[in-house]
Design a protein around this motif. Structure first.
Motif, PDB file in Angstrom:
ATOM      1  N   SER A   4      13.601  -0.335   3.329  1.00  0.00           N
ATOM      2  CA  SER A   4      12.723   0.341   4.293  1.00  0.00           C
ATOM      3  C   SER A   4      11.465   0.790   3.556  1.00  0.00           C
ATOM      4  CB  SER A   4      13.444   1.561   4.864  1.00  0.00           C
ATOM      5  OG  SER A   4      13.586   2.536   3.835  1.00  0.00           O
ATOM      6  N   GLU A   5      10.475   1.282   4.318  1.00  0.00           N
ATOM      7  CA  GLU A   5       9.249   1.747   3.672  1.00  0.00           C
ATOM      8  C   GLU A   5       9.542   2.904   2.718  1.00  0.00           C
ATOM      9  OE1 GLU A   5       5.926   2.276   6.234  1.00  0.00           O
ATOM     10  OE2 GLU A   5       4.640   2.982   4.610  1.00  0.00           O
ATOM     11  N   GLY A  32      -0.286  -7.199   4.971  1.00  0.00           N
ATOM     12  CA  GLY A  32       0.602  -6.293   5.682  1.00  0.00           C
ATOM     13  C   GLY A  32       2.031  -6.281   5.170  1.00  0.00           C
ATOM     14  N   GLY A  34       3.103  -5.052   2.432  1.00  0.00           N
ATOM     15  CA  GLY A  34       3.426  -3.781   1.779  1.00  0.00           C
ATOM     16  C   GLY A  34       3.050  -3.739   0.306  1.00  0.00           C
ATOM     17  N   LYS A  35       2.204  -4.662  -0.110  1.00  0.00           N
ATOM     18  CA  LYS A  35       1.786  -4.716  -1.520  1.00  0.00           C
ATOM     19  C   LYS A  35       1.093  -3.424  -1.948  1.00  0.00           C
ATOM     20  CE  LYS A  35      -0.707  -8.436  -0.785  1.00  0.00           C
ATOM     21  NZ  LYS A  35      -0.405  -8.565   0.662  1.00  0.00           N
ATOM     22  N   SER A  36       0.161  -2.960  -1.098  1.00  0.00           N
ATOM     23  CA  SER A  36      -0.573  -1.741  -1.462  1.00  0.00           C
ATOM     24  C   SER A  36       0.326  -0.512  -1.375  1.00  0.00           C
ATOM     25  CB  SER A  36      -1.797  -1.568  -0.562  1.00  0.00           C
ATOM     26  OG  SER A  36      -2.717  -2.615  -0.802  1.00  0.00           O
ATOM     27  N   VAL A  37       1.240  -0.510  -0.429  1.00  0.00           N
ATOM     28  CA  VAL A  37       2.196   0.611  -0.339  1.00  0.00           C
ATOM     29  C   VAL A  37       2.975   0.715  -1.650  1.00  0.00           C
ATOM     30  CG1 VAL A  37       4.357   1.354   0.774  1.00  0.00           C
ATOM     31  CG2 VAL A  37       2.415   0.629   2.173  1.00  0.00           C
ATOM     32  N   HIS A 129      10.465  -2.959  10.039  1.00  0.00           N
ATOM     33  CA  HIS A 129       9.992  -2.097   8.964  1.00  0.00           C
ATOM     34  C   HIS A 129      10.796  -2.313   7.694  1.00  0.00           C
ATOM     35  CE1 HIS A 129       6.962   0.119  11.153  1.00  0.00           C
ATOM     36  NE2 HIS A 129       7.776   0.073  12.191  1.00  0.00           N
TER      37      HIS A 129
HETATM   38  N1  LIG Z   1       9.450  -1.494   4.170  1.00  0.00           N
HETATM   39  C1  LIG Z   1       8.106  -1.385   4.122  1.00  0.00           C
HETATM   40  N2  LIG Z   1       7.474  -1.441   2.917  1.00  0.00           N
HETATM   41  C2  LIG Z   1       6.125  -1.358   2.861  1.00  0.00           C
HETATM   42  N3  LIG Z   1       5.312  -1.195   3.916  1.00  0.00           N
HETATM   43  C3  LIG Z   1       5.888  -1.126   5.130  1.00  0.00           C
HETATM   44  C4  LIG Z   1       7.294  -1.219   5.284  1.00  0.00           C
HETATM   45  N4  LIG Z   1       7.584  -1.128   6.597  1.00  0.00           N
HETATM   46  C5  LIG Z   1       6.426  -0.977   7.228  1.00  0.00           C
HETATM   47  N5  LIG Z   1       5.385  -0.978   6.368  1.00  0.00           N
HETATM   48  C6  LIG Z   1       3.971  -0.856   6.781  1.00  0.00           C
HETATM   49  O1  LIG Z   1       3.358  -2.097   6.502  1.00  0.00           O
HETATM   50  C7  LIG Z   1       1.999  -1.879   6.104  1.00  0.00           C
HETATM   51  C8  LIG Z   1       1.772  -2.496   4.721  1.00  0.00           C
HETATM   52  O2  LIG Z   1       0.405  -2.376   4.415  1.00  0.00           O
HETATM   53  P1  LIG Z   1      -0.171  -2.728   2.992  1.00  0.00           P
HETATM   54  O3  LIG Z   1       0.681  -2.132   1.925  1.00  0.00           O
HETATM   55  O4  LIG Z   1      -1.620  -2.346   3.015  1.00  0.00           O
HETATM   56  O5  LIG Z   1      -0.026  -4.318   2.970  1.00  0.00           O
HETATM   57  P2  LIG Z   1      -0.640  -5.371   1.952  1.00  0.00           P
HETATM   58  O6  LIG Z   1      -1.240  -4.630   0.802  1.00  0.00           O
HETATM   59  O7  LIG Z   1       0.523  -6.236   1.557  1.00  0.00           O
HETATM   60  O8  LIG Z   1      -1.638  -6.156   2.760  1.00  0.00           O
HETATM   61  C9  LIG Z   1       1.762  -0.390   6.114  1.00  0.00           C
HETATM   62  O9  LIG Z   1       1.162  -0.056   7.339  1.00  0.00           O
HETATM   63  C10 LIG Z   1       3.168   0.194   6.039  1.00  0.00           C
HETATM   64  O10 LIG Z   1       3.246   1.447   6.678  1.00  0.00           O
END
Ligand SMILES: Nc1ncnc2c1ncn2[C@@H]1O[C@H](COP(=O)(O)OP(=O)(O)O)[C@@H](O)[C@H]1O
Ligand SMILES: [Mg+2]
Length: 155
Positions: A4-5, A32, A34-37, A129
């Protein structure tokens, strides 16, 4: 593994707290994914305070972490030619007490370092998610905390 996130963030923070340096993390996956997350969580775990914007237009941001640790966050999405890496000081990265994280590392082609972790995130199913995380070790990078299953990948 499937996370999960909140679990991605917890894992990233643990990496930031515990990983040895220098270390290079290539973070792969679609927009999208989650790389930046993940990258932000690692930076937080490494002691970086304040805003951690996406380096999409600047390609590279550098932060001071705890002690003498430095966190370098790159996003190569807009890199057109690996030759451009020269301009951002790519050759000097990954020495000393640095955690180097690169989104879209595939854009760097053959210039990726020999010792690194490749972390791949993908959405488990549309709208989910949860993320499928695959980790490959290339060469002999420092131990990656908190990941039970790693696969070998030849560089
Ligand atoms: N398990 C998860 N891990 C990471 N992000 C998640 C997850 N579930 C949902 N998300 C959402 O997905 C999006 C990921 O965005 P971001 O990290 O900017 O993507 P990327 O850098 O890969 O383009 C965020 O809006 C985050 O809240
Ligand atoms: Mg990103």
């Amino acid at each position: 593994m499937i996370l999960s996130e909140g679990e991605v963030v917890r894992w990233g923070r643990r990496i930031g707290r515990e990983v040895g340096t220098p270390v290079f993390l290539g973070i792969r996956g679609q927009l999208g994914a989650g790389k930046s997350v993940l990258a932000r969580a690692v930076a937080r775990g490494a002691g970086v305070d304040g805003a951690i914007p996406s380096p999409t237009f600047n390609l590279l941001f550098r932060y001071a972490g705890r002690d003498d640790l430095e966190v370098v966050h790159l996003d190569l999405y807009r890199l057109r030619d690996p030759e451009e890496l020269w301009e951002i000081g790519w050759e000097e990265l990954g020495h000393g007490s640095e955690i180097v994280m690169v989104e879209w590392p595939e854009r760097a082609g053959a210039r990726l370092p020999e010792d690194r972790w490749d972390i791949h995130l993908s959405v488990l199913e549309p709208g989910s998610h949860r993320r499928v995380i695959q980790v490959h070790r290339v060469g002999s990078p420092p131990h990656l905390p908190g990941f039970p299953v790693t696969l070998e990948r030849s560089s």
